[in-house]
Scaffold this motif. Sequence first.
Motif, mmCIF file in Angstrom:
data_model
loop_
_atom_site.group_PDB
_atom_site.id
_atom_site.type_symbol
_atom_site.label_atom_id
_atom_site.label_comp_id
_atom_site.label_asym_id
_atom_site.label_seq_id
_atom_site.Cartn_x
_atom_site.Cartn_y
_atom_site.Cartn_z
ATOM 1 N N LEU A 29 0.844 -1.191 0.000
ATOM 2 C CA LEU A 29 0.000 0.000 0.000
ATOM 3 C C LEU A 29 0.880 1.241 0.000
ATOM 4 O O LEU A 29 1.851 1.318 0.754
ATOM 5 C CB LEU A 29 -0.888 -0.017 1.249
ATOM 6 C CG LEU A 29 -1.855 1.142 1.447
ATOM 7 C CD1 LEU A 29 -2.958 1.122 0.391
ATOM 8 C CD2 LEU A 29 -2.477 1.062 2.838
ATOM 9 N N ALA A 30 0.545 2.192 -0.865
ATOM 10 C CA ALA A 30 1.257 3.469 -0.915
ATOM 11 C C ALA A 30 0.223 4.587 -1.016
ATOM 12 O O ALA A 30 -0.900 4.372 -1.470
ATOM 13 C CB ALA A 30 2.211 3.512 -2.109
ATOM 14 N N ALA A 31 0.616 5.779 -0.581
ATOM 15 C CA ALA A 31 -0.292 6.928 -0.600
ATOM 16 C C ALA A 31 0.462 8.176 -1.002
ATOM 17 O O ALA A 31 1.677 8.267 -0.844
ATOM 18 C CB ALA A 31 -0.915 7.116 0.785
ATOM 19 N N ARG A 32 -0.281 9.136 -1.508
ATOM 20 C CA ARG A 32 0.270 10.477 -1.747
ATOM 21 C C ARG A 32 -0.816 11.480 -1.414
ATOM 22 O O ARG A 32 -2.002 11.159 -1.385
ATOM 23 C CB ARG A 32 0.819 10.644 -3.156
ATOM 24 C CG ARG A 32 -0.156 10.496 -4.264
ATOM 25 C CD ARG A 32 0.545 10.621 -5.605
ATOM 26 N NE ARG A 32 -0.423 10.478 -6.672
ATOM 27 C CZ ARG A 32 -0.118 10.418 -7.942
ATOM 28 N NH1 ARG A 32 1.123 10.490 -8.325
ATOM 29 N NH2 ARG A 32 -1.062 10.303 -8.845
ATOM 30 N N GLN A 46 4.298 7.592 -0.834
ATOM 31 C CA GLN A 46 4.814 7.185 0.470
ATOM 32 C C GLN A 46 4.426 5.720 0.680
ATOM 33 O O GLN A 46 3.240 5.392 0.763
ATOM 34 C CB GLN A 46 4.208 8.049 1.580
ATOM 35 C CG GLN A 46 4.609 7.622 2.973
ATOM 36 C CD GLN A 46 3.873 8.415 4.053
ATOM 37 O OE1 GLN A 46 3.072 9.304 3.778
ATOM 38 N NE2 GLN A 46 4.134 8.057 5.292
ATOM 39 N N ALA A 47 5.434 4.843 0.732
ATOM 40 C CA ALA A 47 5.164 3.429 0.992
ATOM 41 C C ALA A 47 4.693 3.295 2.435
ATOM 42 O O ALA A 47 5.326 3.799 3.356
ATOM 43 C CB ALA A 47 6.418 2.597 0.762
ATOM 44 N N LEU A 48 3.567 2.624 2.618
ATOM 45 C CA LEU A 48 2.997 2.491 3.957
ATOM 46 C C LEU A 48 3.169 1.093 4.539
ATOM 47 O O LEU A 48 2.936 0.885 5.726
ATOM 48 C CB LEU A 48 1.499 2.835 3.921
ATOM 49 C CG LEU A 48 1.150 4.238 3.444
ATOM 50 C CD1 LEU A 48 -0.355 4.415 3.385
ATOM 51 C CD2 LEU A 48 1.782 5.287 4.345
ATOM 52 N N GLY A 49 3.555 0.142 3.716
ATOM 53 C CA GLY A 49 3.689 -1.235 4.175
ATOM 54 C C GLY A 49 2.739 -2.127 3.427
ATOM 55 O O GLY A 49 2.136 -1.728 2.442
ATOM 56 N N GLY A 50 2.601 -3.334 3.919
ATOM 57 C CA GLY A 50 1.745 -4.253 3.197
ATOM 58 C C GLY A 50 1.307 -5.423 4.025
ATOM 59 O O GLY A 50 1.438 -5.449 5.244
ATOM 60 N N SER A 51 0.803 -6.406 3.313
ATOM 61 C CA SER A 51 0.228 -7.582 3.923
ATOM 62 C C SER A 51 0.208 -8.674 2.858
ATOM 63 O O SER A 51 0.771 -8.493 1.781
ATOM 64 C CB SER A 51 -1.197 -7.261 4.399
ATOM 65 O OG SER A 51 -1.779 -8.352 5.064
ATOM 66 N N PRO A 63 -2.061 -1.166 6.372
ATOM 67 C CA PRO A 63 -1.794 0.001 7.217
ATOM 68 C C PRO A 63 -2.832 1.111 7.023
ATOM 69 O O PRO A 63 -3.466 1.220 5.976
ATOM 70 C CB PRO A 63 -0.420 0.483 6.731
ATOM 71 C CG PRO A 63 0.155 -0.641 5.946
ATOM 72 C CD PRO A 63 -0.994 -1.442 5.428
ATOM 73 N N ALA A 64 -2.972 1.934 8.038
ATOM 74 C CA ALA A 64 -3.871 3.091 7.967
ATOM 75 C C ALA A 64 -3.280 4.141 7.032
ATOM 76 O O ALA A 64 -2.059 4.255 6.882
ATOM 77 C CB ALA A 64 -4.064 3.673 9.360
ATOM 78 N N ARG A 73 -2.357 3.689 -3.895
ATOM 79 C CA ARG A 73 -1.935 2.672 -4.859
ATOM 80 C C ARG A 73 -1.823 1.331 -4.138
ATOM 81 O O ARG A 73 -1.184 1.240 -3.096
ATOM 82 C CB ARG A 73 -0.597 3.027 -5.502
ATOM 83 C CG ARG A 73 -0.220 2.069 -6.631
ATOM 84 C CD ARG A 73 1.092 2.433 -7.303
ATOM 85 N NE ARG A 73 2.175 2.237 -6.365
ATOM 86 C CZ ARG A 73 3.217 3.057 -6.245
ATOM 87 N NH1 ARG A 73 3.314 4.136 -6.980
ATOM 88 N NH2 ARG A 73 4.171 2.795 -5.374
ATOM 89 N N LEU A 74 -2.476 0.336 -4.679
ATOM 90 C CA LEU A 74 -2.343 -1.044 -4.212
ATOM 91 C C LEU A 74 -1.510 -1.794 -5.245
ATOM 92 O O LEU A 74 -1.838 -1.790 -6.435
ATOM 93 C CB LEU A 74 -3.714 -1.712 -4.080
ATOM 94 C CG LEU A 74 -4.601 -1.259 -2.936
ATOM 95 C CD1 LEU A 74 -6.026 -1.782 -3.117
ATOM 96 C CD2 LEU A 74 -4.033 -1.710 -1.600
#
Length: 135
Positions: A29-32, A46-51, A63-64, A73-74
Motif C-alpha cells: 500500500l502506498a499513498a500520496r 509514500q510506501a505504507l507497508g503491506g500484507s 496500514p492506515a 496505490r495497491l
Amino acid sequence: MSTSTTASVSTHILDTSIGRPAAGVAVQLAARSGRSASYGQGGDWQALGGSATDADGRCKDLPALPAGTTHVRLDFAVEPYFEKKQADAQQDAPANRDSGAFFPEVAITFAVKPGEHYHVPLLLNPFGYSVYRGS
C-alpha cells in the motif's frame, strides 16, 4: 477504519479462473497527498507497508492512511501466486500448461476522500484482471 480526516482501504482477490479466493498474494500500500498529487504533477508516493491475502483472499491488516491522503496505490505481486498454482497443478496432472502470468504484478491507483472507506476487490486470472469499488 476511516475518520473524518482520513480514508481507509481494504481489498480481496478472487481468482476467477477457479472461482476461489487467491491466498498468499503479497499486497503493498502506498499513498500520496496534496494538490500536487494529480497525475503527471509530481506528488511523491509514500510506501505504507503491506500484507498478504489470507485463505479467504482478504487483506485484513493493511496500514492506515495518513491524514491528507488524496491518492492510493495497491500493488499486488501476482506472479508468485500463479507460479505456485502452476507447480501444484503439474504435480497433479503433468501436461502442457501455460507458464506464469501475463501480468506479473497489478498496480491499482485510485483517488480517495477523507471519511470514506474504499474496498477495492481484484478479480484475477492468468491473462487479465478487473477491479471495482466494492462495499
